[in-house]
Design a protein around this motif. Sequence first.
Motif, PDB file in Angstrom:
ATOM      1  N   PRO A  17      -5.554  -4.274  -9.338  1.00  0.00           N
ATOM      2  CA  PRO A  17      -5.996  -5.608  -9.757  1.00  0.00           C
ATOM      3  C   PRO A  17      -5.374  -6.721  -8.910  1.00  0.00           C
ATOM      4  O   PRO A  17      -4.287  -6.580  -8.363  1.00  0.00           O
ATOM      5  N   GLN A  18      -6.081  -7.836  -8.822  1.00  0.00           N
ATOM      6  CA  GLN A  18      -5.611  -8.982  -8.054  1.00  0.00           C
ATOM      7  C   GLN A  18      -4.290  -9.526  -8.605  1.00  0.00           C
ATOM      8  O   GLN A  18      -3.494 -10.072  -7.852  1.00  0.00           O
ATOM      9  N   GLN A  19      -4.050  -9.384  -9.928  1.00  0.00           N
ATOM     10  CA  GLN A  19      -2.797  -9.867 -10.505  1.00  0.00           C
ATOM     11  C   GLN A  19      -1.604  -9.120  -9.918  1.00  0.00           C
ATOM     12  O   GLN A  19      -0.547  -9.701  -9.696  1.00  0.00           O
ATOM     13  N   VAL A  20      -1.775  -7.832  -9.653  1.00  0.00           N
ATOM     14  CA  VAL A  20      -0.682  -7.031  -9.076  1.00  0.00           C
ATOM     15  C   VAL A  20      -0.427  -7.484  -7.647  1.00  0.00           C
ATOM     16  O   VAL A  20       0.725  -7.653  -7.233  1.00  0.00           O
ATOM     17  N   ARG A  21      -1.491  -7.708  -6.896  1.00  0.00           N
ATOM     18  CA  ARG A  21      -1.337  -8.187  -5.518  1.00  0.00           C
ATOM     19  C   ARG A  21      -0.625  -9.538  -5.505  1.00  0.00           C
ATOM     20  O   ARG A  21       0.288  -9.760  -4.709  1.00  0.00           O
ATOM     21  N   VAL A  24       3.076  -9.054  -6.236  1.00  0.00           N
ATOM     22  CA  VAL A  24       3.812  -8.524  -5.075  1.00  0.00           C
ATOM     23  C   VAL A  24       4.133  -9.659  -4.110  1.00  0.00           C
ATOM     24  O   VAL A  24       5.266  -9.789  -3.626  1.00  0.00           O
ATOM     25  N   ILE A  25       3.166 -10.529  -3.854  1.00  0.00           N
ATOM     26  CA  ILE A  25       3.382 -11.646  -2.937  1.00  0.00           C
ATOM     27  C   ILE A  25       4.416 -12.611  -3.499  1.00  0.00           C
ATOM     28  O   ILE A  25       5.311 -13.073  -2.787  1.00  0.00           O
ATOM     29  N   ALA A  26       4.324 -12.895  -4.803  1.00  0.00           N
ATOM     30  CA  ALA A  26       5.273 -13.823  -5.422  1.00  0.00           C
ATOM     31  C   ALA A  26       6.690 -13.267  -5.394  1.00  0.00           C
ATOM     32  O   ALA A  26       7.646 -13.997  -5.071  1.00  0.00           O
ATOM     33  N   LEU A  27       6.856 -11.991  -5.711  1.00  0.00           N
ATOM     34  CA  LEU A  27       8.199 -11.390  -5.690  1.00  0.00           C
ATOM     35  C   LEU A  27       8.757 -11.325  -4.277  1.00  0.00           C
ATOM     36  O   LEU A  27       9.956 -11.485  -4.070  1.00  0.00           O
ATOM     37  N   THR A  28       7.899 -11.079  -3.295  1.00  0.00           N
ATOM     38  CA  THR A  28       8.354 -11.007  -1.908  1.00  0.00           C
ATOM     39  C   THR A  28       8.928 -12.339  -1.460  1.00  0.00           C
ATOM     40  O   THR A  28       9.916 -12.379  -0.734  1.00  0.00           O
ATOM     41  N   ARG A  29       8.321 -13.424  -1.902  1.00  0.00           N
ATOM     42  CA  ARG A  29       8.774 -14.753  -1.495  1.00  0.00           C
ATOM     43  C   ARG A  29      10.028 -15.201  -2.236  1.00  0.00           C
ATOM     44  O   ARG A  29      10.648 -16.181  -1.843  1.00  0.00           O
ATOM     45  N   ILE A  63       2.399  -1.983  -0.555  1.00  0.00           N
ATOM     46  CA  ILE A  63       3.190  -3.202  -0.382  1.00  0.00           C
ATOM     47  C   ILE A  63       3.281  -3.559   1.101  1.00  0.00           C
ATOM     48  O   ILE A  63       3.128  -4.718   1.485  1.00  0.00           O
ATOM     49  N   ALA A  64       3.500  -2.562   1.948  1.00  0.00           N
ATOM     50  CA  ALA A  64       3.565  -2.810   3.394  1.00  0.00           C
ATOM     51  C   ALA A  64       2.245  -3.356   3.911  1.00  0.00           C
ATOM     52  O   ALA A  64       2.219  -4.246   4.774  1.00  0.00           O
ATOM     53  N   ARG A  65       1.133  -2.853   3.389  1.00  0.00           N
ATOM     54  CA  ARG A  65      -0.180  -3.351   3.817  1.00  0.00           C
ATOM     55  C   ARG A  65      -0.374  -4.813   3.406  1.00  0.00           C
ATOM     56  O   ARG A  65      -0.871  -5.628   4.192  1.00  0.00           O
ATOM     57  N   ILE A  66       0.058  -5.156   2.191  1.00  0.00           N
ATOM     58  CA  ILE A  66      -0.029  -6.547   1.741  1.00  0.00           C
ATOM     59  C   ILE A  66       0.818  -7.435   2.640  1.00  0.00           C
ATOM     60  O   ILE A  66       0.386  -8.521   3.049  1.00  0.00           O
ATOM     61  N   TRP A  67       2.035  -6.981   2.968  1.00  0.00           N
ATOM     62  CA  TRP A  67       2.916  -7.778   3.831  1.00  0.00           C
ATOM     63  C   TRP A  67       2.278  -8.005   5.200  1.00  0.00           C
ATOM     64  O   TRP A  67       2.379  -9.081   5.761  1.00  0.00           O
ATOM     65  N   ARG A  68       1.641  -6.977   5.756  1.00  0.00           N
ATOM     66  CA  ARG A  68       0.972  -7.141   7.053  1.00  0.00           C
ATOM     67  C   ARG A  68      -0.185  -8.132   6.949  1.00  0.00           C
ATOM     68  O   ARG A  68      -0.347  -8.998   7.804  1.00  0.00           O
ATOM     69  N   GLU A  69      -0.997  -7.990   5.901  1.00  0.00           N
ATOM     70  CA  GLU A  69      -2.157  -8.867   5.734  1.00  0.00           C
ATOM     71  C   GLU A  69      -1.737 -10.322   5.516  1.00  0.00           C
ATOM     72  O   GLU A  69      -2.410 -11.237   5.970  1.00  0.00           O
ATOM     73  N   GLU A  70      -0.633 -10.548   4.815  1.00  0.00           N
ATOM     74  CA  GLU A  70      -0.173 -11.905   4.508  1.00  0.00           C
ATOM     75  C   GLU A  70       0.862 -12.415   5.517  1.00  0.00           C
ATOM     76  O   GLU A  70       1.381 -13.512   5.360  1.00  0.00           O
ATOM     77  N   ASN A  71       1.207 -11.577   6.500  1.00  0.00           N
ATOM     78  CA  ASN A  71       2.204 -11.903   7.514  1.00  0.00           C
ATOM     79  C   ASN A  71       3.551 -12.276   6.877  1.00  0.00           C
ATOM     80  O   ASN A  71       4.185 -13.249   7.259  1.00  0.00           O
ATOM     81  N   LEU A  72       3.968 -11.475   5.906  1.00  0.00           N
ATOM     82  CA  LEU A  72       5.249 -11.673   5.226  1.00  0.00           C
ATOM     83  C   LEU A  72       6.299 -10.782   5.882  1.00  0.00           C
ATOM     84  O   LEU A  72       6.044  -9.603   6.145  1.00  0.00           O
ATOM     85  N   LYS A  73       7.468 -11.360   6.150  1.00  0.00           N
ATOM     86  CA  LYS A  73       8.564 -10.615   6.761  1.00  0.00           C
ATOM     87  C   LYS A  73       9.863 -10.962   6.033  1.00  0.00           C
ATOM     88  O   LYS A  73      10.652 -11.776   6.505  1.00  0.00           O
ATOM     89  N   PRO A  74      10.086 -10.348   4.870  1.00  0.00           N
ATOM     90  CA  PRO A  74      11.268 -10.721   4.095  1.00  0.00           C
ATOM     91  C   PRO A  74      12.584 -10.394   4.788  1.00  0.00           C
ATOM     92  O   PRO A  74      13.596 -11.035   4.522  1.00  0.00           O
ATOM     93  N   HIS A  75      12.604  -9.434   5.703  1.00  0.00           N
ATOM     94  CA  HIS A  75      13.834  -9.092   6.415  1.00  0.00           C
ATOM     95  C   HIS A  75      14.192 -10.149   7.451  1.00  0.00           C
ATOM     96  O   HIS A  75      15.299 -10.157   7.967  1.00  0.00           O
ATOM     97  N   ARG A  76      13.270 -11.067   7.745  1.00  0.00           N
ATOM     98  CA  ARG A  76      13.538 -12.105   8.741  1.00  0.00           C
ATOM     99  C   ARG A  76      13.654 -13.487   8.123  1.00  0.00           C
ATOM    100  O   ARG A  76      13.546 -14.488   8.805  1.00  0.00           O
ATOM    101  N   SER A  77      13.886 -13.551   6.821  1.00  0.00           N
ATOM    102  CA  SER A  77      13.906 -14.846   6.150  1.00  0.00           C
ATOM    103  C   SER A  77      15.268 -15.533   6.223  1.00  0.00           C
ATOM    104  O   SER A  77      15.386 -16.684   5.857  1.00  0.00           O
TER     105      SER A  77
END
Length: 113
Positions: A17-21, A24-29, A63-77
Amino acid sequence: MAGLEEQRRGGPRTQVPQQVRARVIALTRMSPPAESGLSHWSTRTLADHLKRREGVSVSCHYIARIWREENLKPHRSGAFKISKDRSTPPPPSPRRSRHSTSCEPTTARTTPA
């Protein structure tokens, strides 16, 4: 041949579901909880956190696929900050090595006989 026809075919994968996606994005940030002792999320720790705390089971690959699609890099924050304390010596400047780093083979020197 008749045995092959009786087998059920597999259905389409269940969609996440979109809520899970969005979760994931909200927790990553956000930063991980302080009690976890982590400085940033990894795909596995985020998947484990979602399963334990929120009862949502997603794979680390998703989760890795979502990070790639959204260009999220939490290890570089993280940010690098230079100390304003004057008693602290400045970091060493990068110097070039005197040794050659090329991949060319060295030639043997010959002395006149």
